[in-house]
Write an enzyme that holds these catalytic residues in place. Sequence first.
Site, PDB file in Angstrom:
ATOM      1  CB  SER A 148      30.206  46.732  -4.252  1.00 27.08           C
ATOM      2  OG  SER A 148      29.542  47.244  -3.120  1.00 27.08           O
ATOM      3  CE1 TYR A 208      30.956  30.101  -1.197  1.00 26.82           C
ATOM      4  CE2 TYR A 208      32.926  30.796  -2.365  1.00 26.82           C
ATOM      5  CZ  TYR A 208      32.219  29.832  -1.675  1.00 26.82           C
ATOM      6  OH  TYR A 208      32.769  28.594  -1.464  1.00 26.82           O
ATOM      7  NE  ARG A 242      -2.695  -1.501   3.309  1.00 23.38           N
ATOM      8  CZ  ARG A 242      -3.201  -1.344   4.539  1.00 23.38           C
ATOM      9  NH1 ARG A 242      -4.132  -0.439   4.759  1.00 23.38           N
ATOM     10  NH2 ARG A 242      -2.758  -2.097   5.530  1.00 23.38           N
ATOM     11  N   GLY A 256      -5.674  -7.688  15.488  1.00 20.11           N
ATOM     12  CA  GLY A 256      -5.944  -8.907  16.229  1.00 20.11           C
ATOM     13  C   GLY A 256      -6.561  -8.570  17.573  1.00 20.11           C
TER      14      GLY A 256
END
Length: 460
Positions: free
Chosen positions: A409, A370, A15, A137
């Site tokens: 930058s 980074y 299943r 059961g």
Amino acid sequence: MALDVVIMAAGKGTRMKSSRPKVLHALAGRALLQHVLAAVAGLAARRTVVVTGHGAEQVEAAVQAPGLSFVRQSPQLGTGHAVQQAVPQLGDDGSTLILNGDVPLLEPATAEALVQACGGQRLALLTLQVPDATGYGRIVRGGVSGSEVLGIVEHKDATLEQRLIREINAGVMAAPTALLKRWLSLLKNDNAQGEYYLTDIVALAVADGVPVVAVQPGSEIEVLGVNSPAQLADLERRYQRRQAERLMEAGVRLADPARFDLRGTLECGMDVEIDVNCVFEGRVALGDGVRIGANCVVKNAVISAGAVIHPFTHIDGEQLGVKVGEGALIGPFARLRPGADLGAEVHIGNFVEVKNSTLAKGAKANHLAYLGDATVGERVNYGAGSITANYDGANKHRTVIEADVHVGSNCVLVAPVTLGAGATIGGGSTIAKDAPAGQLTVARAKQVSLSGWQRPKKAR
């Protein structure tokens, strides 16, 4: 007293509609079978035998534990047949605890209680009263007192009267090993399924005059199995809610416990706040006053007191781990990778990635940058769009940025390279040689303007 453990993990899990063996599907970041192994890890069992069948090679390759061995069940002819395969590995002395590999959330205390109830002399069953026992059961009681356990009848074999019983068999039991071996040898398959039911040993124990005792778990979640994706998802949410409640009882503020996922361990100090849709994996520790924003993923990390992790930040320490210092500000949309070690009051802003790098107190990389394989000193300001070029195509190299450096930058720092203390790197520079301390270093082409130049036009 010697204890052996048998875990049944041979089923296909039809299943689940998956090529992956059922016991390897993940709950809270770990395979179902790994949860079961964790539940018995503290029992000091002599050996743990896992019965595999469908996808046996995958299962055997995926899980490891001290004293673990495998036997295979082929073909799969029922639960009794499964345990029969483990018999050659079981000693005659002591007790055997039998578990299901697809029932993942049994508590160690419940497993211990079952072993104690067995005591090497009794058959101990884990049972539970449920409102709807369909498919389970049933525990049949009777005898002189009317409450003695006489047997277990499977749902498909139960009479209409027996199907009204609400006490179910949870599929977990402990038995004296010598008696278990004899009972297993007497099993028959004259039932609706044509299988050898492990539950039939209850009637055999009663016939032998062996006491059968029942132990109840602390909650229903301990006995819930997984047979379908829907059941797996339901159990996941139940488990996560339980983890959330434990954290809130310890003082953690969860914005919404229904939108919280813990897939490992999480240690929290006082006054920790966690917003919605956060996922914690591996080993994570949060210091006093840490705030985690919405939609963050944090794996294998230590985040010190007062740090703020803004929304949509992804922290993945893998094996090396990630450390975030006191009062640091991370994100939003930041990524910290293995080996990132950030000092106190460090700022890592939006769309900044840090890997295998140390940043000393007060260093800042606030935008679109980074830092990989870098050593960054105190109070460094690392400009937007700047990167460390740490890989030459074959080897990684380190960049050293000393204290009080200002990197403009859109700079490229070609490692190995050192920027001396207090140096300033002009925006747009590609730095391939060491930059002297306290000086301005610029490395970019001279700007040229061409009069009369015309932009090319598209041919028609």
